[in-house]
Design a protein around this motif. Structure first.
Motif, PDB file in Angstrom:
ATOM      1  N   ASN A 101       4.242  16.864   7.269  1.00 20.74           N
ATOM      2  CA  ASN A 101       4.140  16.504   5.852  1.00 20.74           C
ATOM      3  C   ASN A 101       5.175  15.461   5.454  1.00 20.74           C
ATOM      4  OD1 ASN A 101       1.910  18.108   5.017  1.00 20.74           O
ATOM      5  ND2 ASN A 101       3.204  19.921   4.892  1.00 20.74           N
ATOM      6  N   VAL A 102       6.398  15.600   5.963  1.00 19.23           N
ATOM      7  CA  VAL A 102       7.442  14.621   5.630  1.00 19.23           C
ATOM      8  C   VAL A 102       7.106  13.262   6.234  1.00 19.23           C
ATOM      9  CG1 VAL A 102       9.880  14.024   5.863  1.00 19.23           C
ATOM     10  CG2 VAL A 102       9.220  16.382   5.378  1.00 19.23           C
ATOM     11  N   VAL A 103       6.568  13.241   7.453  1.00 22.08           N
ATOM     12  CA  VAL A 103       6.162  11.973   8.071  1.00 22.08           C
ATOM     13  C   VAL A 103       5.095  11.295   7.217  1.00 22.08           C
ATOM     14  CG1 VAL A 103       5.004  10.931  10.057  1.00 22.08           C
ATOM     15  CG2 VAL A 103       6.791  12.639  10.416  1.00 22.08           C
ATOM     16  N   HIS A 104       4.149  12.064   6.703  1.00 20.57           N
ATOM     17  CA  HIS A 104       3.123  11.497   5.833  1.00 20.57           C
ATOM     18  C   HIS A 104       3.743  10.906   4.563  1.00 20.57           C
ATOM     19  CE1 HIS A 104      -0.713  12.120   7.715  1.00 20.57           C
ATOM     20  NE2 HIS A 104      -0.492  13.407   7.918  1.00 20.57           N
ATOM     21  N   ILE A 105       4.732  11.588   4.010  1.00 22.73           N
ATOM     22  CA  ILE A 105       5.395  11.085   2.810  1.00 22.73           C
ATOM     23  C   ILE A 105       6.102   9.766   3.110  1.00 22.73           C
ATOM     24  CG2 ILE A 105       7.312  11.528   1.203  1.00 22.73           C
ATOM     25  CD1 ILE A 105       6.509  14.488   1.256  1.00 22.73           C
ATOM     26  N   ILE A 106       6.797   9.712   4.238  1.00 22.44           N
ATOM     27  CA  ILE A 106       7.469   8.471   4.641  1.00 22.44           C
ATOM     28  C   ILE A 106       6.448   7.356   4.803  1.00 22.44           C
ATOM     29  CG2 ILE A 106       8.802   7.359   6.478  1.00 22.44           C
ATOM     30  CD1 ILE A 106      10.024  10.158   7.047  1.00 22.44           C
ATOM     31  N   SER A 107       5.337   7.671   5.445  1.00 21.47           N
ATOM     32  CA  SER A 107       4.283   6.677   5.660  1.00 21.47           C
ATOM     33  C   SER A 107       3.729   6.171   4.335  1.00 21.47           C
ATOM     34  CB  SER A 107       3.169   7.292   6.510  1.00 21.47           C
ATOM     35  OG  SER A 107       2.084   6.397   6.665  1.00 21.47           O
ATOM     36  N   GLN A 108       3.506   7.087   3.388  1.00 20.93           N
ATOM     37  CA  GLN A 108       2.962   6.697   2.088  1.00 20.93           C
ATOM     38  C   GLN A 108       3.925   5.799   1.314  1.00 20.93           C
ATOM     39  OE1 GLN A 108      -0.672   7.780   2.316  1.00 20.93           O
ATOM     40  NE2 GLN A 108      -0.059   7.519   0.205  1.00 20.93           N
ATOM     41  N   MET A 109       5.233   6.030   1.484  1.00 22.47           N
ATOM     42  CA  MET A 109       6.226   5.292   0.711  1.00 22.47           C
ATOM     43  C   MET A 109       6.598   3.956   1.340  1.00 22.47           C
ATOM     44  SD  MET A 109       6.956   7.014  -2.031  1.00 22.47           S
ATOM     45  CE  MET A 109       8.375   6.037  -2.520  1.00 22.47           C
ATOM     46  N   SER A 110       6.242   3.748   2.593  1.00 19.97           N
ATOM     47  CA  SER A 110       6.763   2.593   3.330  1.00 19.97           C
ATOM     48  C   SER A 110       6.371   1.262   2.700  1.00 19.97           C
ATOM     49  CB  SER A 110       6.304   2.650   4.791  1.00 19.97           C
ATOM     50  OG  SER A 110       4.891   2.556   4.875  1.00 19.97           O
ATOM     51  N   GLU A 111       5.106   1.122   2.345  1.00 22.94           N
ATOM     52  CA  GLU A 111       4.653  -0.169   1.816  1.00 22.94           C
ATOM     53  C   GLU A 111       5.312  -0.515   0.494  1.00 22.94           C
ATOM     54  OE1 GLU A 111       0.691  -2.327  -0.035  1.00 22.94           O
ATOM     55  OE2 GLU A 111       0.691  -0.204   0.422  1.00 22.94           O
ATOM     56  N   VAL A 112       5.254   0.439  -0.442  1.00 19.62           N
ATOM     57  CA  VAL A 112       5.779   0.147  -1.770  1.00 19.62           C
ATOM     58  C   VAL A 112       7.276  -0.112  -1.728  1.00 19.62           C
ATOM     59  CG1 VAL A 112       6.152   2.582  -2.372  1.00 19.62           C
ATOM     60  CG2 VAL A 112       5.811   0.908  -4.180  1.00 19.62           C
ATOM     61  N   LEU A 113       7.999   0.588  -0.848  1.00 22.11           N
ATOM     62  CA  LEU A 113       9.446   0.392  -0.771  1.00 22.11           C
ATOM     63  C   LEU A 113       9.793  -0.968  -0.172  1.00 22.11           C
ATOM     64  CD1 LEU A 113      10.740   3.918   0.282  1.00 22.11           C
ATOM     65  CD2 LEU A 113      10.976   2.793  -1.930  1.00 22.11           C
ATOM     66  N   CYS A 114       9.084  -1.339   0.891  1.00 26.00           N
ATOM     67  CA  CYS A 114       9.341  -2.658   1.495  1.00 26.00           C
ATOM     68  C   CYS A 114       9.079  -3.767   0.478  1.00 26.00           C
ATOM     69  CB  CYS A 114       8.473  -2.851   2.734  1.00 26.00           C
ATOM     70  SG  CYS A 114       8.960  -1.844   4.152  1.00 26.00           S
TER      71      CYS A 114
END
Length: 689
Positions: A265-278
């Protein structure tokens, strides 16, 4: 109206503990054996509270209801699971919150709601398959809640402006617009309208109704940011608890079967946030352009999806620290997680690479352009780095020692609103091109899936290019600054070129640059898909930039830009362009005599004049990244030998490795990267990728 006695009766039905007499205050406290027996009552109570007019008594009832829900959720995992199974449970809770609280009571109610959300979301992420989707749904429902509140505020403002124009007209109240269904105005605000004399204005339609309510494009509001940090706090608390356990290491915990759901679940959260944060941090391509710009210009960064630059950096650091543990220290295969989101194989690790590069180049840019106060760096942190450097070789162990998440001494700065203090948490050596933690992350990414030859080779090639860009641009900074300081002297050419070594540099070499900057972003997240594949989640992180096949071209200054000449990236031209100097004019004896001021527009150590020559400057700024790049050349020599080919088909790597083995100097490696043949070959690498 809705009274405390009414609430107590409904609550007793909720838990099936009917006491008999109607009372204002419950005499029995909630214990761990209290269970939610009739979950439908949660919706009933929340709806009644939401539709009741705000007053001092209602605040008390709301607070009591939320306190009871917090106690029930804290007491039992089964109670939390029951609440999570209620359809759109977030809507009932968030409907009680105040997006723009006006008094202490409203603030207190909203605080309780976020405390309850934290408990429920933490349970979903830690114990439930697909719990990350609950987190996504909560962000979405919260967006709808904030959007609706903004809609009501906008209408009220429009009506108030009209009232100012027609202050002498009669004013009558109107109910909530029919387009919003049975909902009532939120946050205790009422909606007013005017008489017929003004009802034909743009605020209303021909049926004397308010404009339809529509949900706007998603963006992060202060409530979203609060929710993100709340969720991160709960996750980090668990990880720090692992660290305090002396019998097991962090890697033992993260790879234990009991934590597979939590980890996924945490990996999915990181994946979801990656684009918007970059993107919110400036975008990898613009950031790299700014960090390596010869003109020292910084791209004007616009807010992305409502995130300010400060908030974006703050969240990026936390997400990157979670990635240190849940991706880099995690030995699980991510293929199943990637299939859940229709991502290509290796997509999650490539997202992690993009996050790492964005973090690294952002740190690099801050060191180069910000007024960085070295006094903010604690001596204890520097001494810790010096102690672990020679002792730890494994990149995962180094990351665990260096990562912000597990560094307890940094927690006092966790909520610091000063950007300089925030940067000091992560920047330990402003003089270096990359921080030690950034290099260890890049190393861990390369070797994480070492059994997947194609994946690890691609990652290695991408990192070779990334490191080359930064190293060459820093070399350019050094010699161009030296050029500026010595421009009035006739000995400039021989002084600044004494760094070149004839054993590596060919006499035909006349430029030093890295071409095709756009290639660094697109290949990381945009692999070719089969023609029969549909557009997937991964398409949304595509930069939309094609890899240009553009050879190095000399400018009037006889120099070549790091960036390709493609129209898609023309605004990032003139990056890391290095002046040409004739190697035959080199005076090796003058090298040790050359003094160099601090790097352009860099403000660290400004109180102490530089006494280092060019070689010493290079050694100091590249001493941690150079061995890393040498290791990649050696360990991936098989693929690099095939891809690093000169203009006449000659293999470049064998001769380069031979030269590097002859000397451990950073200068040798920089000169190798500055070769025209190497620059052209590095561009070809990404055409292959």
């Amino acid at each position: 109206g809705f009274t405390m006695s009414t609430y107590n009766i409904l609550f007793e039905i909720l838990v099936e503990k009917v006491s008999g007499p109607i009372v204002e205050k419950r005499s029995v406290e909630i214990t761990s054996d209290w269970k939610i027996e009739n979950p439908a009552m949660i919706k009933v109570i929340a709806t009644l509270l939401r539709n009741s007019p705000d007053n001092i008594y209602l605040y008390d009832i709301k607070s009591r209801f939320l306190d009871d829900m917090i106690l029930l959720s804290s007491a039992s995992r089964e109670n939390r699971r029951i609440i999570l199974q209620i359809s759109v449970w977030q809507e009932y809770l968030l409907g009680l919150a105040y997006v723009y609280p006006l008094n202490d009571q409203q603030i207190a109610v909203t605080d309780r709601i976020f405390e309850l959300l934290k408990i429920l979301l933490h349970h979903a992420i830690k114990f439930e398959f697909g719990g990350w989707r609950v987190w996504i749904d909560t962000l979405s429902i919260l967006h709808g809640r904030v959007t609706k509140e903004d809609y009501y505020r906008k209408i009220n403002k429009m009506v108030e402006n009209m009232k100012d124009d027609d202050e002498n007209d009669q004013k009558t109240p109107v109910s909530t617009p029919t387009t919003s269904g049975p909902d009532t105005p939120i946050d205790g605000q009422s909606i007013t309208t005017l008489t017929k004399s003004t009802s034909n204005r743009q605020v209303f339609n021909k049926n004397n109704q308010l404009p339809p309510y529509t949900i706007s494009e998603f963006k992060y509001s202060p409530m979203h940011i609060r929710l993100l940090h709340s969720v991160f706090d709960s996750i980090e608390t668990d990880v720090r608890a692992w660290k305090s356990e002396s019998t097991k290491s962090i890697t033992d915990f993260i790879n234990h079967s009991d934590h597979q759901i939590f980890s996924a679940n945490v990996v999915h959260i990181i994946s979801q946030m990656s684009e918007v944060l970059c993107n919110a941090c400036g975008g990898l391509l613009p950031l790299l352009a700014s960090a390596t710009s010869a003109s020292h210009e910084i791209e004007i960064l616009e807010n992305s999806e409502g995130l300010s630059s400060f908030n974006a950096i703050k969240i990026l650091k936390r997400v990157m620290s979670l990635a240190d543990i849940f991706i880099l220290a995690n030995s699980s295969n991510f293929s199943e997680l990637e299939q859940e989101k229709n991502m290509p194989n290796g997509g999650i690790l490539r997202q992690c690479l993009r996050l790492t590069m964005t973090t690294a180049v952002r740190n690099c840019m801050e060191c180069r352009f910000q007024r960085f106060d070295r006094s903010l760096i604690s001596k204890s942190s520097e001494s810790t780095l010096q102690q672990i450097k020679p002792l730890i070789k494994d990149p995962i162990e180094s990351i665990i020692e260096l990562t912000y998440l597990l560094n307890s001494s940094l927690q006092e700065n966790n909520h610091d609103d000063n950007i300089e203090n925030l940067l000091a948490i992560f920047i330990k050596n402003p003089e270096s091109v990359l921080q030690d933690i950034d290099i260890q992350r890049l190393r861990a990414i390369i070797y994480r899936d070492v059994d997947d030859t194609k994946q690890s080779q691609f990652l290695a090639l991408s990192i070779v290019y990334f490191a080359s860009v930064l190293m060459v641009s820093r070399y350019r900074d050094i010699i161009e600054t030296n050029q500026a300081s010595l421009s009035r002297t006739a000995s400039f050419m021989s002084t600044t070129t004494s760094i070149r070594n004839s054993s590596i540099m060919d006499s035909t070499v006349d430029t030093t640059s890295v071409n095709g900057l756009s290639s660094i972003v697109a290949p990381i997240t945009n692999h070719k898909k089969n023609s029969n594949e549909s557009i997937t989640y991964d398409d949304r992180i595509d930069t939309g930039i094609e890899t240009d096949n553009v050879d190095s071209q000399s400018t009037e200054r006889k120099s070549v830009d790091l960036n390709s000449a493609g129209t898609a990236t023309s605004q990032y031209a003139s990056i890391a362009s290095i002046p040409i100097i004739d190697p035959t004019t080199v005076d090796q004896r003058r090298m040790s005599e050359s003094k160099l001021p601090d790097y352009p527009k860099t403000n660290f150590d400004t109180n102490e004049p530089s006494t280092m020559n060019i070689t010493e400057k290079l050694e100091r700024t590249l001493s941690n990244i150079a061995p890393f790049l040498r290791d990649i050349f050696t360990e991936f020599s098989h693929i690099l030998t095939k891809t690093l080919v000169g203009s006449h088909g000659q293999e470049l790597l064998p001769s380069g490795l031979h030269a590097l083995k002859e000397s451990a100097s950073v200068v040798e490696l920089v000169m190798l990267l500055c070769s025209q043949e190497w620059q052209n070959s590095l561009q070809v690498i990404f055409q292959i990728s």
